[in-house]
Design a protein around this motif. Structure first.
Motif, PDB file in Angstrom:
ATOM      1  N   TYR A  79       1.276  -1.170  -0.020  1.00 45.36           N
ATOM      2  CA  TYR A  79       0.283   0.045   0.130  1.00 45.36           C
ATOM      3  C   TYR A  79       0.845   1.523   0.012  1.00 45.36           C
TER       4      TYR A  79
ATOM      5  N   MET B 292       1.825   2.218  -3.923  1.00 42.40           N
ATOM      6  CA  MET B 292       0.940   2.469  -4.546  1.00 42.40           C
ATOM      7  C   MET B 292       0.967   4.144  -4.362  1.00 42.40           C
ATOM      8  N   ALA B 293       1.289   4.241  -2.282  1.00 46.54           N
ATOM      9  CA  ALA B 293       1.092   5.931  -1.839  1.00 46.54           C
ATOM     10  C   ALA B 293       2.191   6.466  -3.617  1.00 46.54           C
TER      11      ALA B 293
ATOM     12  N   PHE C  96       1.081   7.071  -6.643  1.00 47.97           N
ATOM     13  CA  PHE C  96       0.764   8.436  -6.735  1.00 47.97           C
ATOM     14  C   PHE C  96       0.798   8.950  -6.563  1.00 47.97           C
TER      15      PHE C  96
ATOM     16  N   CYS D 202      -1.557  10.878  -0.159  1.00 48.13           N
ATOM     17  CA  CYS D 202      -1.330  10.219  -1.160  1.00 48.13           C
ATOM     18  C   CYS D 202      -2.054   8.932  -0.161  1.00 48.13           C
TER      19      CYS D 202
ATOM     20  N   PHE E 148      -5.826   7.022  -1.306  1.00 43.55           N
ATOM     21  CA  PHE E 148      -5.612   5.654  -2.306  1.00 43.55           C
ATOM     22  C   PHE E 148      -6.527   4.550  -1.076  1.00 43.55           C
TER      23      PHE E 148
ATOM     24  N   GLU F 249     -12.217   5.221  -7.863  1.00 40.99           N
ATOM     25  CA  GLU F 249     -11.521   5.752  -8.464  1.00 40.99           C
ATOM     26  C   GLU F 249     -12.069   7.697  -8.566  1.00 40.99           C
TER      27      GLU F 249
ATOM     28  N   LYS G  83     -11.277   8.832  -4.920  1.00 38.70           N
ATOM     29  CA  LYS G  83     -10.225   9.289  -4.537  1.00 38.70           C
ATOM     30  C   LYS G  83      -9.581  10.918  -5.029  1.00 38.70           C
TER      31      LYS G  83
ATOM     32  N   GLU H  11      -2.643   5.825 -12.805  1.00 39.01           N
ATOM     33  CA  GLU H  11      -2.019   4.655 -12.199  1.00 39.01           C
ATOM     34  C   GLU H  11      -3.160   3.393 -12.815  1.00 39.01           C
TER      35      GLU H  11
ATOM     36  N   CYS I 210       4.973  -1.631  -7.064  1.00 40.29           N
ATOM     37  CA  CYS I 210       3.617  -2.431  -6.480  1.00 40.29           C
ATOM     38  C   CYS I 210       3.323  -3.457  -7.065  1.00 40.29           C
TER      39      CYS I 210
END
Length: 323
Positions: free
Chosen positions: A55, A58-59, A62, A75, A79, A95, A98, A120, A211
């Protein structure tokens, strides 16, 4: 629009019902419980702790998409909020949630947020397609990756058109019936024209590889350590790709039913009995669902956003697009 939503709901409901029937039909629940009770608490705890590394990656990805202007922790919150919304609403509204959260907490325009979310998700589709083609070629399994390849190829073609023929795209945008929609699309076009470079794509590709490597590692831990299934690394990779495809399909909140069916099907290819396969699928899904959803719901509650507002915003965008 009501007819469209009704048809979409009926298709999703039918898919989920069929997947649940496939996953649970003929299962010996005594053997299923025996398989589940054999899982070690320490192994599960370590797997959950490890999942937060994924995670964080992924942040980081982003944050890169924001030009490192949003900051890592914003971020992270975005997420978790997006994942929680996707896990509790029967649509991919996470999505949009976000993007709205980034506008509220980070001061980004909605078009900027939507564009970042697009990159993304688009690179995730590219990663899934690449892994799926490798697995299909190696195991000679007839996987349904042709539609995904067509979708990914079509998006690349559209991006090529935007980059190569900006004046033509501008004329198409001017034909939009809504001035707000035209301005929204024009902003996205400018971001694609001026923000997309070979370096941008290369770095985003590296972040995406990280990721997905960490995401795959969670599946490997559950299949090979928590469940102790007799699989090779290649077989575990095939199970991961198929389960990821199931998670990506539009279906129920959190892909319940579809994910479990994908795991049962893929493990069955390698001789794993249904009870062991279903136990592994349920535990893997819960480890990916519960922690993220709990954290995301807390962030959503503190954000001032609501499920109702997000849903109404989505409906408003649809009406504007269709008008």
């Amino acid at each position: 629009m009501l007819v469209k939503k009704s048809v979409g709901f009926a298709l999703r409901f039918g898919l989920v019902a069929a997947c649940l029937a496939y996953a649970f039909w003929g299962v010996d629940f005594g053997q299923l419980w025996h398989a589940l009770s054999g899982y070690g608490v320490w192994a599960i705890f370590c797997t959950v702790a490890f999942s937060f590394l994924g995670y964080a990656a992924m942040a980081l990805r982003f944050n890169y998409l924001t030009g490192h202007s949003a900051g890592f922790w914003l971020c992270v919150r975005a997420f978790f909020l997006g994942m929680a919304v996707n896990n509790i609403i029967p649509a991919k509204l996470g999505e949009l949630a976000k993007a709205f959260y980034l506008r509220q907490a980070g001061g980004f325009s909605l078009s900027k947020g939507v564009t970042m979310v697009f990159w993304e998700r688009f690179f995730d589709l590219n990663a899934l397609l690449a892994m799926g083609l490798v697995v299909a070629a190696h195991f000679k399994v007839n996987l349904a990756f042709v539609p995904l390849a067509a979708c990914v190829g079509g998006i690349w073609a559209a991006l090529f058109v935007v980059r190569t023929f900006p004046s033509l795209v501008e004329k198409i945008i001017d034909l939009m019936p809504s001035a707000r929609l035209s301005a929204f699309l024009a902003d996205i076009k400018l971001q694609i024209l001026h923000g997309v470079t070979p370096g941008f794509l290369a770095v985003l590709g590296l972040y995406t590889a990280l990721c997905w490597a960490l995401y795959a590692a969670i599946s490997f831990l559950v299949l090979l350590w928590v469940a102790s299934l007799p699989l090779t690394m290649g077989q575990a990779a095939a199970v991961f790709v198929l389960s990821a495809l199931g998670m990506a399909m539009p279906s129920s909140p959190g892909a319940f039913g579809v994910f479990e069916a994908a795991v049962v099907f893929s493990l069955g290819l390698f001789g794993i009995d249904k009870e062991q396969a279903l136990a592994a699928g349920v535990v893997l899904h819960m480890l990916q669902y519960i922690p993220v959803t709990l954290v995301g719901v807390l962030i959503l509650a503190r954000s001032g956003l609501s499920i109702k507002r997000i849903r109404e915003s989505d409906e408003g965008l649809e009406e504007e697009t269709e008008s």
